[in-house]
Design a protein around this motif. Structure first.
Motif, PDB file in Angstrom:
ATOM      1  N   GLY A  42       0.756  -1.112   0.055  1.00 35.83           N
ATOM      2  CA  GLY A  42       0.058  -0.083  -0.007  1.00 35.83           C
ATOM      3  C   GLY A  42       0.723   1.288  -0.036  1.00 35.83           C
ATOM      4  N   SER A  43       1.934   1.141   0.290  1.00 36.77           N
ATOM      5  CA  SER A  43       3.093   2.460   0.380  1.00 36.77           C
ATOM      6  C   SER A  43       3.131   2.761  -1.505  1.00 36.77           C
ATOM      7  N   VAL A  44       3.605   3.892  -1.548  1.00 33.34           N
ATOM      8  CA  VAL A  44       3.698   4.599  -2.895  1.00 33.34           C
ATOM      9  C   VAL A  44       4.750   3.662  -3.692  1.00 33.34           C
ATOM     10  N   SER A  45       5.838   3.282  -2.993  1.00 34.02           N
ATOM     11  CA  SER A  45       6.749   2.511  -3.712  1.00 34.02           C
ATOM     12  C   SER A  45       6.089   1.161  -4.128  1.00 34.02           C
ATOM     13  N   HIS A  46       5.435   0.682  -3.171  1.00 38.21           N
ATOM     14  CA  HIS A  46       4.871  -0.722  -3.601  1.00 38.21           C
ATOM     15  C   HIS A  46       3.865  -0.432  -4.841  1.00 38.21           C
ATOM     16  N   VAL A  47       3.098   0.363  -4.511  1.00 40.31           N
ATOM     17  CA  VAL A  47       1.838   0.585  -5.768  1.00 40.31           C
ATOM     18  C   VAL A  47       2.329   0.914  -7.027  1.00 40.31           C
ATOM     19  N   SER A  48       3.490   1.756  -6.775  1.00 39.95           N
ATOM     20  CA  SER A  48       4.072   2.455  -8.313  1.00 39.95           C
ATOM     21  C   SER A  48       4.708   1.142  -8.955  1.00 39.95           C
ATOM     22  N   CYS A  49       5.302   0.191  -8.300  1.00 39.85           N
ATOM     23  CA  CYS A  49       5.726  -0.798  -8.934  1.00 39.85           C
ATOM     24  C   CYS A  49       5.022  -2.040  -9.348  1.00 39.85           C
ATOM     25  N   GLU A  50       3.997  -1.959  -8.455  1.00 37.51           N
ATOM     26  CA  GLU A  50       2.916  -2.937  -9.032  1.00 37.51           C
ATOM     27  C   GLU A  50       2.315  -2.609 -10.481  1.00 37.51           C
ATOM     28  N   LEU A  51       2.230  -1.286 -10.506  1.00 37.73           N
ATOM     29  CA  LEU A  51       1.646  -0.594 -11.661  1.00 37.73           C
ATOM     30  C   LEU A  51       2.740  -0.974 -13.026  1.00 37.73           C
ATOM     31  N   LEU A  52       4.092  -0.833 -12.818  1.00 40.65           N
ATOM     32  CA  LEU A  52       5.070  -1.133 -13.326  1.00 40.65           C
ATOM     33  C   LEU A  52       5.149  -2.547 -13.920  1.00 40.65           C
ATOM     34  N   HIS A  53       5.083  -3.472 -12.815  1.00 36.87           N
ATOM     35  CA  HIS A  53       4.777  -4.809 -13.042  1.00 36.87           C
ATOM     36  C   HIS A  53       3.727  -5.388 -14.033  1.00 36.87           C
ATOM     37  N   ALA A  54       2.485  -4.905 -13.607  1.00 33.52           N
ATOM     38  CA  ALA A  54       1.526  -5.126 -14.403  1.00 33.52           C
ATOM     39  C   ALA A  54       1.647  -4.586 -15.988  1.00 33.52           C
ATOM     40  N   ILE A  55       2.181  -3.568 -16.215  1.00 35.43           N
ATOM     41  CA  ILE A  55       2.542  -3.399 -17.479  1.00 35.43           C
ATOM     42  C   ILE A  55       3.555  -4.099 -18.440  1.00 35.43           C
ATOM     43  N   LEU A  56       4.652  -4.506 -17.648  1.00 35.55           N
ATOM     44  CA  LEU A  56       5.617  -5.626 -17.846  1.00 35.55           C
ATOM     45  C   LEU A  56       5.168  -7.055 -17.945  1.00 35.55           C
ATOM     46  N   ASP A  57       3.896  -7.409 -17.263  1.00 36.08           N
ATOM     47  CA  ASP A  57       3.480  -8.491 -16.915  1.00 36.08           C
ATOM     48  C   ASP A  57       4.264  -9.348 -16.292  1.00 36.08           C
ATOM     49  N   VAL A  58       4.793  -9.083 -15.133  1.00 36.76           N
ATOM     50  CA  VAL A  58       5.917  -9.793 -14.520  1.00 36.76           C
ATOM     51  C   VAL A  58       5.486  -9.557 -13.104  1.00 36.76           C
ATOM     52  N   LYS A  59       6.231 -10.678 -12.388  1.00 37.50           N
ATOM     53  CA  LYS A  59       5.654 -10.694 -10.822  1.00 37.50           C
ATOM     54  C   LYS A  59       7.113 -10.934  -9.954  1.00 37.50           C
ATOM     55  N   PRO A  60       8.162  -9.710  -9.986  1.00 38.89           N
ATOM     56  CA  PRO A  60       9.282 -10.259  -9.319  1.00 38.89           C
ATOM     57  C   PRO A  60       8.818 -10.105  -7.808  1.00 38.89           C
ATOM     58  N   VAL A  61       9.688 -10.661  -7.006  1.00 37.80           N
ATOM     59  CA  VAL A  61       9.555 -10.712  -5.433  1.00 37.80           C
ATOM     60  C   VAL A  61       9.836  -9.053  -4.932  1.00 37.80           C
ATOM     61  N   GLY A  62       9.076  -8.838  -3.807  1.00 38.32           N
ATOM     62  CA  GLY A  62       9.072  -7.462  -3.268  1.00 38.32           C
ATOM     63  C   GLY A  62       9.840  -7.763  -1.671  1.00 38.32           C
ATOM     64  N   VAL A  63      10.776  -6.752  -1.598  1.00 41.10           N
ATOM     65  CA  VAL A  63      11.575  -6.538  -0.385  1.00 41.10           C
ATOM     66  C   VAL A  63      10.994  -5.730   0.471  1.00 41.10           C
ATOM     67  N   PRO A  64       9.978  -5.754   1.440  1.00 41.35           N
ATOM     68  CA  PRO A  64       9.583  -4.757   2.150  1.00 41.35           C
ATOM     69  C   PRO A  64      10.338  -4.116   3.264  1.00 41.35           C
ATOM     70  N   PHE A  65      10.508  -2.666   3.433  1.00 42.28           N
ATOM     71  CA  PHE A  65      11.071  -2.067   4.337  1.00 42.28           C
ATOM     72  C   PHE A  65      10.116  -1.143   5.165  1.00 42.28           C
TER      73      PHE A  65
END
Ligand code: ASP
Length: 325
Positions: free
Chosen positions: A164-187
Motif C-alpha cells: 500500500g505504500s507508494v513505492s509498492h503501488v508504483s512498482c505494482e503498476l510497472l509490473h502489471a505493464i511488464l506482465d511480471v511478478k518479481p519478489v518484493g522486499v518490504p522495508f
C-alpha cells in the motif's frame, strides 16, 4: 516613597495587562506542542517533506511540531492511530497517495477510512515516481531494464515500503505493464529501502523523487526514467518514461496533511494557513524544488481541494488494485 508607589502602580498595570492578555491567549490554538505522525521511517520522502514544511509552520504557529515516525503495514498502522487520536489539533498526520487512497482497495479490513475519519488540511507536495536501481544493476537504460526484468523476473527483486505504500503501488503498476511478478522486499519506509539500494542489497525500486535526487546526483544509484510527462528540473538528465520507451508507465504521488475527523474548522483553517505560508517561503520552496517536489498551485491549496483529491484517488486506485494476499 514615590519610586515604591511608581513600582507598585507599574506592577498593577502589568498585572491588569496580564489578566487581560492571559484568557485571550488561552483560547488561541495552539497553546502547546503539536505531534505530526509520519507513517514511515525517518529519511524517506514523507519524513523529509514533513520536516521541511513543519519546521516553518512551527514558527508561524509559535509552538513546536514534533515528528513521530510510526512505522508498519505500508503506513496504515500510523494512519489508524492518527484516525483515533483526539481531534484537538495536537495530533496530525502527513499521509499520502498510499495511506489515504491506495490502501482502501488493498486492505479490505483497513482500520480507518481516509474520507470518513480525517479532516483534510493541505496538500504539501506532488512527488513524481522514478525507476531506480542499484548502481551495478546490469541494464544500462530503461529499454534494457524492461528486457532484463522480463527475462529474469524470478531472480530480481524490488524494494518497497510495505503493502500500500507508494513505492509498492508504483512498482505494482510497472509490473502489471511488464506482465511480471518479481519478489518484493518490504522495508519500513523508502529511507531504509534506499540505504539497501545504495548498499546493493536489493535490485530496484519505484520511489518518490524526494528520496532519490541526492543519491542520483551522488552517483550512488541509477535512475532509468521519471514517470511523468515532463522531465524534472532537479534531474534534467533523467529521461521521461515516454522518452525512454515506456510511455504507459506514468506515476506521481502526493503528500498531504490531515487531522482526525471533527477537528474544529478554526484549527483546520489556521493549520492550512500555516502550511501555505510555509510553501510560499522562499527557503522552504527552494528546498522542496531542489528535491524535485511539485509545489501545489492556487487551486490545489484548500482543504476542500484535498478532499476532492482523496476521493478521486480512491476512485482511481480501487479498480486497479486488488486486496493484498
Ligand atoms: N512515502 C514513504 C516513505 O516516506 C515510502 C512509500 O510510500 O513508498 O518512506
Amino acid at each position: 516613597m514615590t519610586s515604591i508607589r511608581a513600582i507598585a502602580a507599574g506592577a498593577a498595570v502589568l498585572a491588569s495587562l496580564c489578566s487581560f492578555v492571559a484568557p485571550a491567549k488561552a483560547q488561541t490554538y495552539p497553546t502547546r506542542g503539536i505531534t505530526m505522525i509520519v507513517p514511515f521511517a525517518a529519511g524517506g520522502p514523507t519524513d523529509v517533506i514533513s520536516r521541511i514544511v513543519t519546521s516553518h509552520m512551527a514558527q508561524t504557529l509559535g509552538q513546536s511540531i514534533v515528528i513521530e515516525n510510526v512505522v508498519g503495514a505500508g503506513g496504515t498502522t500510523a494512519t489508524a492511530r492518527a484516525a483515533r487520536a483526539a481531534n484537538d489539533g495536537y495530533t496530525l498526520i502527513t499521509g499520502h497517495m498510499g495511506t489515504h487512497a491506495a490502501s482502501v482497495p488493498l486492505y479490505p479490513k483497513l482500520a480507518y477510512h481516509p474520507e470518513k475519519d480525517f479532516e483534510p488540511i493541505a496538500l504539501l507536495a506532488g512527488t513524481p515516481i522514478l525507476i531506480l536501481a542499484r548502481k551495478d544493476f546490469p541494464p544500462k537504460d530503461l529499454e534494457e531494464f524492461v528486457a532484463y526484468v522480463k527475462a529474469n523476473a524470478e531472480k530480481v527483486n524490488a524494494a518497497h515500503a510495505g503493502i500500500g505504500s507508494v513505492s509498492h503501488v508504483s512498482c505494482e503498476l510497472l509490473h502489471a505493464i511488464l506482465d511480471v511478478k518479481p519478489v518484493g522486499v518490504p522495508f519500513n519506509g523508502t529511507g531504509p529501502a534506499m540505504n539497501a539500494l545504495v548498499a546493493g542489497q536489493v535490485d530496484y525500486m519505484c520511489d518518490q523523487i524526494v528520496n532519490a535526487v541526492p543519491q542520483i546526483n551522488a552517483g550512488t544509484i541509477k535512475a532509468y526514467a521519471i514517470a511523468t510527462a515532463e522531465r524534472n528540473p532537479s534531474l534534467p538528465n533523467v529521461p521521461t518514461t515516454a522518452e525512454a520507451g515506456l510511455p504507459a508507465f506514468q506515476a506521481q504521488a502526493w503528500n498531504a496533511m490531515f487531522a482526525p475527523k471533527g477537528t474544529s474548522p478554526a484549527i483546520i483553517a489556521s493549520l492550512n494557513a500555516a502550511a501555505l505560508k510555509a510553501l510560499d517561503d522562499e527557503t522552504v520552496k527552494k528546498r522542496l524544488l531542489e528535491l524535485g517536489s511539485v509545489i501545489p498551485g492556487p487551486a490545489e491549496r484548500t482543504p476542500e481541494a484535498l478532499a476532492t483529491l482523496v476521493k478521486n484517488e480512491i476512485a482511481k486506485w480501487s479498480p486497479v488494485l486488488k486486496p493484498a494476499t
